[in-house]
Structures are given as C-alpha cells and as structure tokens.
Write a protein that holds these residues in place. Structure first.
Motif, mmCIF file in Angstrom:
data_model
loop_
_atom_site.group_PDB
_atom_site.id
_atom_site.type_symbol
_atom_site.label_atom_id
_atom_site.label_comp_id
_atom_site.label_asym_id
_atom_site.label_seq_id
_atom_site.Cartn_x
_atom_site.Cartn_y
_atom_site.Cartn_z
ATOM 1 N N THR A 1 -14.088 -13.426 10.466
ATOM 2 C CA THR A 1 -15.483 -12.532 10.807
ATOM 3 C C THR A 1 -14.566 -11.442 12.347
ATOM 4 O OG1 THR A 1 -16.699 -14.205 10.467
ATOM 5 C CG2 THR A 1 -17.520 -13.295 12.258
ATOM 6 N N GLU A 2 -14.309 -11.537 12.985
ATOM 7 C CA GLU A 2 -13.490 -11.469 13.548
ATOM 8 C C GLU A 2 -12.787 -9.781 13.392
ATOM 9 O OE1 GLU A 2 -10.517 -11.396 17.930
ATOM 10 O OE2 GLU A 2 -10.786 -13.261 16.608
ATOM 11 N N GLU A 3 -11.846 -10.357 12.722
ATOM 12 C CA GLU A 3 -11.457 -9.019 11.846
ATOM 13 C C GLU A 3 -11.987 -7.751 11.501
ATOM 14 O OE1 GLU A 3 -6.993 -11.043 11.039
ATOM 15 O OE2 GLU A 3 -8.204 -10.970 9.814
ATOM 16 N N SER A 4 -13.018 -8.510 10.889
ATOM 17 C CA SER A 4 -14.031 -7.822 9.929
ATOM 18 C C SER A 4 -14.777 -6.616 11.152
ATOM 19 C CB SER A 4 -14.887 -8.532 9.013
ATOM 20 O OG SER A 4 -14.507 -9.050 7.627
ATOM 21 N N GLN A 5 -15.000 -7.347 12.228
ATOM 22 C CA GLN A 5 -15.967 -6.735 12.851
ATOM 23 C C GLN A 5 -15.576 -5.950 13.417
ATOM 24 O OE1 GLN A 5 -17.230 -9.395 15.945
ATOM 25 N NE2 GLN A 5 -18.808 -10.618 14.537
ATOM 26 N N LEU A 6 -14.137 -5.909 13.713
ATOM 27 C CA LEU A 6 -12.779 -5.140 14.657
ATOM 28 C C LEU A 6 -12.426 -4.104 13.054
ATOM 29 C CD1 LEU A 6 -10.313 -3.721 16.464
ATOM 30 C CD2 LEU A 6 -9.251 -5.543 15.286
ATOM 31 N N ALA A 7 -12.309 -3.776 12.230
ATOM 32 C CA ALA A 7 -12.375 -2.992 10.725
ATOM 33 C C ALA A 7 -13.451 -2.131 11.585
ATOM 34 C CB ALA A 7 -12.267 -3.757 9.339
ATOM 35 N N GLU A 8 -14.242 -2.244 10.828
ATOM 36 C CA GLU A 8 -16.130 -1.978 10.902
ATOM 37 C C GLU A 8 -15.537 -0.971 12.446
ATOM 38 O OE1 GLU A 8 -18.147 -1.335 8.714
ATOM 39 O OE2 GLU A 8 -17.204 -2.776 7.714
ATOM 40 N N ARG A 9 -15.601 -1.422 14.019
ATOM 41 C CA ARG A 9 -15.311 -0.655 14.633
ATOM 42 C C ARG A 9 -14.554 0.625 14.468
ATOM 43 N NH1 ARG A 9 -14.832 -5.085 19.365
ATOM 44 N NH2 ARG A 9 -15.557 -3.510 20.452
ATOM 45 N N LYS B 1 -2.976 -5.849 19.829
ATOM 46 C CA LYS B 1 -2.157 -5.012 19.067
ATOM 47 C C LYS B 1 -1.870 -5.380 17.434
ATOM 48 C CE LYS B 1 2.228 -1.405 18.786
ATOM 49 N NZ LYS B 1 2.066 -1.535 17.535
ATOM 50 N N SER B 2 -1.291 -6.657 17.402
ATOM 51 C CA SER B 2 -0.716 -7.301 16.352
ATOM 52 C C SER B 2 -1.962 -7.425 15.080
ATOM 53 C CB SER B 2 0.095 -8.550 16.391
ATOM 54 O OG SER B 2 -0.909 -9.721 17.020
ATOM 55 N N ILE B 3 -3.162 -7.593 15.922
ATOM 56 C CA ILE B 3 -4.148 -7.890 14.848
ATOM 57 C C ILE B 3 -4.759 -6.177 15.005
ATOM 58 C CG2 ILE B 3 -6.269 -8.303 15.333
ATOM 59 C CD1 ILE B 3 -5.905 -11.034 16.392
ATOM 60 N N PHE B 4 -4.300 -5.586 15.553
ATOM 61 C CA PHE B 4 -5.233 -4.114 15.253
ATOM 62 C C PHE B 4 -4.313 -3.770 14.288
ATOM 63 C CE2 PHE B 4 -5.350 0.863 15.624
ATOM 64 C CZ PHE B 4 -6.812 0.711 16.008
ATOM 65 N N ASP B 5 -3.509 -3.628 14.555
ATOM 66 C CA ASP B 5 -1.731 -3.077 13.498
ATOM 67 C C ASP B 5 -2.372 -3.338 11.662
ATOM 68 O OD1 ASP B 5 -0.452 -1.525 15.145
ATOM 69 O OD2 ASP B 5 0.726 -3.114 15.524
ATOM 70 N N GLY B 6 -2.582 -5.127 11.279
ATOM 71 C CA GLY B 6 -2.893 -5.999 10.332
ATOM 72 C C GLY B 6 -3.631 -4.766 9.615
ATOM 73 N N VAL B 7 -4.980 -5.005 10.772
ATOM 74 C CA VAL B 7 -6.244 -4.198 10.511
ATOM 75 C C VAL B 7 -6.425 -2.929 9.327
ATOM 76 C CG1 VAL B 7 -9.011 -3.786 10.633
ATOM 77 C CG2 VAL B 7 -8.206 -6.113 11.229
ATOM 78 N N LEU B 8 -5.248 -2.067 10.522
ATOM 79 C CA LEU B 8 -5.645 -0.849 9.751
ATOM 80 C C LEU B 8 -4.674 -0.767 8.923
ATOM 81 C CD1 LEU B 8 -5.617 2.274 11.423
ATOM 82 C CD2 LEU B 8 -3.456 1.587 12.448
#
Length: 661
Positions: A541-549, A575-582
């Motif tokens: 859920t957290e990663e989905s929200q980050l992806a939309e943003r 950063k590690s979560i952001f890079d994975g979602v990117l």
C-alpha cells in the motif's frame, strides 16, 4: 647410401599405383622385430645373415665395426612380413636405440657366447621390459669362437641371468653368423613367434601415426622420412598433420622396404616422400598423424615402474630424459601416489616436459637420468593432458585414470565441468577414432550421468549430470538473491543472469543451459528477462501510494520534469524504496528513461508524439523544436534521440523528418 635411398633415386618422383600383375602380394601380417644387446655382440651381422641386408648405413659404422644409428632390413615369408630395426649397442648411442624400440612387436636379444651378459645387455633387457614388448627370443651368437663345454656354460649362465626378467623362458638359439650355424633354426623360430604375436586388433583402424626416426633430403625428390607406422594407414596424396610443430604436409609417394606401395599398413617400416615441410621440421621425434587426431602436450600423468637397480629413490621432482617412440625430451617427474618411489616399485607420476610431445593414453615410455645417462624406469601414459589436481580432486583423478579407458572418458567429461567436452577431444586423448568413444558416452547418457548439447552449428558437447546440477543450484541461488534485493523487478536481465550463473568457459553454451533450466522449471524467460517460475511482484500500500505520487510529479513536470533525486527529496521517501518503485514503473512502461538518464512520464511522451503527428511539420530543426515546445538543449536533444529511436522522426543532417504512420 642405404638401399632405401637408392630406391627413391632410381624411380620417377610421381607416385605409382601397385600393379597386381607384376608387384608381389602385400603380406597380410606385419611384425616389427628389434635387435638389442651389448656392443659388438653381432646384432648387425645376425640381421644380415637372416635377410641379406647390411644395416650399417654410414661409413663411420663400417670403419668402426659398430652400429651408431638405427639400421633397417626386412624378411618376407608367404603372408608374413618381418621388418627389422637394428639398434645401437654402445652406451653412448642408447638414445638412438630408444628411437627405434617404439612400435616393436618382437625382440631378439643378442648375446655373444664368448662374453655373455654385459651391462648394455641388461639395460636393453630392462628397456624391453618397460616397453612391454610382447614377444622375444635370445640369439646366442659367435658360437664358433668357443668350444662346446664353454658354450653349454654360457647357455646355462644366460638362462640364470634371464630369470625374473621379461625374457625368462624364451627360446635360446645358438648361432654363428659367419659360418651360418643355427641361422635356419633362428629364422624358423622367429617366423613362428611372429605368427603368434598378439597385437591390438584395431591398430590399423586408428588414426594414422608415424613417429619419424630418420629424415633426409635428396636432390630432385625433396624431403624423405622413415618410421614404423604404429597406427592407421597412409596412402599417396594423403594430407597429414606434422606434430608437434604443426602444419600440414602432403604425401607424394609411399615405400615399404624400398618398394613403391599404394598403401602402408600399421606395423610396417614405412618411408614417405613429402611436400609442404622442410627438413628442419621433420627431425627425429616428430610425428606424422591424421589431422586433429592426437594430443600435443607438455604435462602428462603416467604409471611408472622404477627399475630394481635404479641408482636412487625418487621423491619430489627429478630431472629426466623422457623417451616416447622416436622422441627424446628433457623434463622432470615426481611421484604422486605414493609420493616416494623406491627401486623396484611403481607409482602414479606427474611428468612435466620442456618441449611438447605427441602422446596418447596407453603409450609406453622410458625415462633415463640425464647425467650420467642410465635408464631409471618407464611405464604407461594415463592422461596425455594432465591438469595437475590437488587434495581430494587428485585422489579422485588417480582412482579413475588408473582404471580402464571407459572410466577415463567419464572422468574427463566430469573434469571439463560446465564447459563440457567434445567427443573428438576425448578421442584425441585416447588416440582412437571418435566413434570408439561413442558407445561409452551413449551408455552414460542412457543412464542419466551425462548430457549432450544439440548441434546448433557446432559439434555437440558432453556434460556431466553433476555439472548441470551445479548450474541449476547456482541459477536458483542467483535468482533468489537478485529478487530478494530487487523485489519489484519484473525480471533479471538475461545477460546479467548468464554472467552470474555460468563460468566464462561455459558462456558459449549459455542458450543451451537456459533452455535446459527453463524445461526443468528452474527459471522462466520472457524476451530478455529471466524470472523464477510463478513469481509475481506486487506493491505494498505504501509503495502504491509512492508510485502514484511519483507519476503525478513527473506528469505535472511535462517535458521538463524534476529529476528523480529531486522528487525523492520532495516526497521525503527512503532512497532504496524510491529506487525500487522507480524501476517498477519503468519496467511497466509507466515512465520512460531518455538518453542522459532523464525520466519522463510515458503519458507526456505519448502526447509529444501525437502533437508532432498532427502538426503541419514535415521537417524541422533543433531550434524550431525547442521553440515550439519550450525546451532547453538539455531536454531537446534527449527527446529527439528518443523520437529517432522509436521511429517517430528521422535525422537528416541537422534537421529531422516527421514520420507519419
């Protein structure tokens, strides 16, 4: 000049096919007979008495009354051909003697009745034992120089001296070469033994192999070589490989005992007229072989016996003279198991040579001490391309290679690991046709212990099931490790997977291994991505929200959005979560990566392509593009390169053409 040389000189240089009406029939059974014994015990005179041919070819030999180099003669009886090799007896010429003893089927040990067993007799006897010459007899010569009582005593002493040797129990024939006494009996005994000699049945079916023991040049004829054809057949116009120097030669014509032949057979003393090689290339010790059929090597594994009267125990590396067929090379050897070799004992030994030799599994060899030169021992080659194992691997190698050839073949396949080995390579180590290893490989394949690759434009490679299992385990480990770190990756790039799963030597088989791994459910492949079967990647859920943003920020930025580090900082993401979602968004084509590492929302690129397609432009410049879309050069150039790569524009000099589909 020798009779052979006269024969070459007297005939035309063009090869001649045998005439069945005029040429004598070719004997069906060929046996090479060697003479051995002490200097001046009458070897050459004995051969002349048997054949009528004087083996002393050189003026120095005739003047000194001793044989310095190898001499050759022949005798034929119905379907039997005996080729004689008269070896030197003087200690200083033992290296010449060894050049002639390779390929001997039957040995005549010559002992003079007036002198009896002498030191050189014993050394020749030891060499015959080491080479495992299959049959022999003793000629007690010069009986005309002793009275009957002394002759009986000499016979008794000779019988006692041969006890425990390879010549124990062989016939002893009393002979006088000058008077002719016993020559007929000796001849009949020789012929009988020759007919009983057991030789490998496949010797004539193996790839051709002629160790050169003599080479010379005759004006108008070129290079001529002689040797005992130990395997195969050689015909005029054959193309052979000259080893160890390499290169191809053509056989212009063939002679056997001075007679032109349309084919020389294994077991015959053979002379060849060559083209394509200089005299320097065909020195004694070189071999003429069927191309790509034998190994050239400097590292060997062998089983060796040290003579009972060897001067000392061998422990660690010891310098030696290594004799194999007509070749002689300096090198060193050391016992491996046991690590200490005492006189009279045997051991597996490692041999390292200073120059290459041509060798095959099963070849017999002799080693001598370099100085003073004495025979130390000899044995059988187990592996002509020894890889020098250590520890448990050494024990396993020795256990396998000291068994039969089938076990050696399977060991060599296992030792090749993931890279595998071709059947032709295995055949070269054995010195046999490739078909000879096929049954062993096919049986192991049927039992599931070996795999073989499909041809695919190259010869099939044989791989042990253990090597494939190792690759399978490594593939699982690599993929699990990768996806543990890259949880949101849609797959692992195939190139990276291959590099991490296979060792460099096995990379040419990458596609084969991937096919095998996929068919066994170890991995899946889609386009250029490798994955674990059944694996799916889902955002929390957290990663989905980050992806939309992230998508919102990129879309709001239009054609000049903020950079990923700027977005990450603005959103306060780890950063590690952001890079994975990117990466997740990029792999699913929600965002695009332009040259220079710039990221845009895919929706913006789609909008840009639509604007170009709907415009009235057919051609435009970089400046016009920048002005129309409000871009700086930093963004304009990567965007244009992307449009070129996706086929929406085509570069023409400094301008672009719009491509409308």
């Amino acid at each position: 000049m020798a009779p052979l040389s006269i024969a070459w000189r007297a005939r035309s240089s063009a090869p001649r096919v045998a005439d069945p009406q005029s040429d004598p029939p070719v004997p069906r059974r060929r046996v090479v007979v060697g003479t051995a014994g002490h200097i001046d015990h009458g070897k050459t005179a004995l051969v002349k008495a048997l054949t009528g041919i004087d083996c002393d070819r050189w003026e120095e030999e005739k003047n000194r009354g001793i044989t310095i180099d190898l001499g050759f003669a022949h005798l034929e009886d119905d379907d039997l051909q005996l080729g004689f090799v008269d070896v030197p007896g003087h200690e200083r010429f033992v290296h010449n003697a060894l050049a002639g003893l390779g390929g001997i089927d039957l040995m005549v040990l010559v002992v003079a009745a007036d002198e009896g067993i002498m030191p050189q007799t014993r050394e020749h006897l030891a060499i015959c034992s080491l080479l495992e010459i299959p049959a022999g007899l003793v000629a007690l010569t010069k009986i005309d120089l002793v009275d009957p009582d002394l002759l009986d005593l000499a016979t008794l002493e000779l019988t006692e001296a041969l006890e425990g040797s390879s010549f124990e129990g062989v016939p002893i024939v009393r002979v006088s070469s000058t008077r002719g006494d016993g020559v007929s009996e000796l001849k009949e005994t020789l012929l009988q033994l020759a007919r009983e000699v057991e030789r490998p049945l496949d010797r004539g079916l193996r790839p051709s192999r002629l160790p050169i023991d003599r080479a010379f040049h005759l004006r108008g004829l070129g290079v001529l070589v002689t040797g005992t054809l130990v395997a195969g057949r050689i015909r005029p116009q054959s193309h052979l490989e000259l080893l160890p120097s390499g290169g191809q030669v053509r056989v212009r014509s063939v002679q056997v005992h001075g007679v032109d032949r349309d084919q020389a057979e294994a077991g015959e003393r053979t002379a060849l007229q060559l083209s394509g090689a200089s005299l320097e290339q065909v020195d004694r010790g070189a071999q003429l072989v069927t191309s790509s059929s034998y190994c050239t090597t400097t590292s060997l594994l062998a089983h060796m016996r040290l003579l009972d009267d060897a001067p000392q125990t061998i422990k660690g590396f010891r310098e030696v003279r290594f004799h194999l067929y007509s070749g002689e090379v300096l090198g060193k050897l050391r016992p491996l198991a046991p690590t200490e070799l005492v006189p009279g004992a045997s051991a597996a030994v490692e041999i390292r040579l200073l120059a290459p030799v041509v060798a095959a599994r099963g070849d017999r060899f002799v080693v001598r001490r370099p100085s003073p030169q004495t025979t130390l021992g000899g044995g059988t080659i187990l592996d002509p391309e020894w890889a020098r194992y250590r520890g448990p691997k050494l024990s396993a190698a020795l256990e396998s290679l000291q068994k039969g050839s089938d076990e050696a073949i399977l060991f060599w396949v296992r030792a090749a690991g993931e890279a595998g080995v071709a059947a032709a390579t295995l055949a070269r180590r054995l010195g046999t046709p490739e078909a000879d290893v096929a049954d062993t490989l096919a049986a192991a394949h049927g039992e599931g212990s070996l795999l073989h690759t499909p041809p695919r434009g190259r010869e099939p490679m044989w791989i042990s099931a253990a090597a494939y299992s190792k690759v399978s385990r490594r593939a699982k480990s690599v993929l699990h490790s990768y996806f543990k770190k890259e949880r949101l990756a849609s797959g692992m790039p195939k190139a990276e997977a291959v590099r991490r799963i296979l060792p460099p030597a096995a990379l040419p088989l990458a596609e084969v291994y991937l096919d095998w791994l996929q068919s066994h459910g170890v991995l899946t492949i889609h386009q250029d991505m490798v994955n674990l079967p059944g694996r799916g990647e889902e955002l929390t859920t957290e990663e989905s929200q980050l992806a939309e943003r992230i998508l919102q920020r990129l879309d709001e930025g239009g054609l000049t959005p903020p950079s990923p580090p700027e977005i990450c900082a603005a959103l306060g993401a780890k950063k590690s979560i952001f890079d994975g979602v990117l990466r997740y968004l990029h792999q699913r084509k929600r965002i695009a990566r332009l040259p220079q590492g710039l990221f845009l929302a895919q929706s913006q690129l789609d909008r840009l392509g639509g604007d170009l397609a709907n415009s009235d432009w057919t051609r435009f410049t970089v400046g016009e593009f920048k002005d129309r879309f409000g871009l700086t050069r930093k963004w304009a150039i990567p965007l244009l390169e992307h449009l070129d790569q996706t086929g929406q524009t085509r570069r023409d000099g400094d301008a672009r053409e719009v491509i409308r589909k």
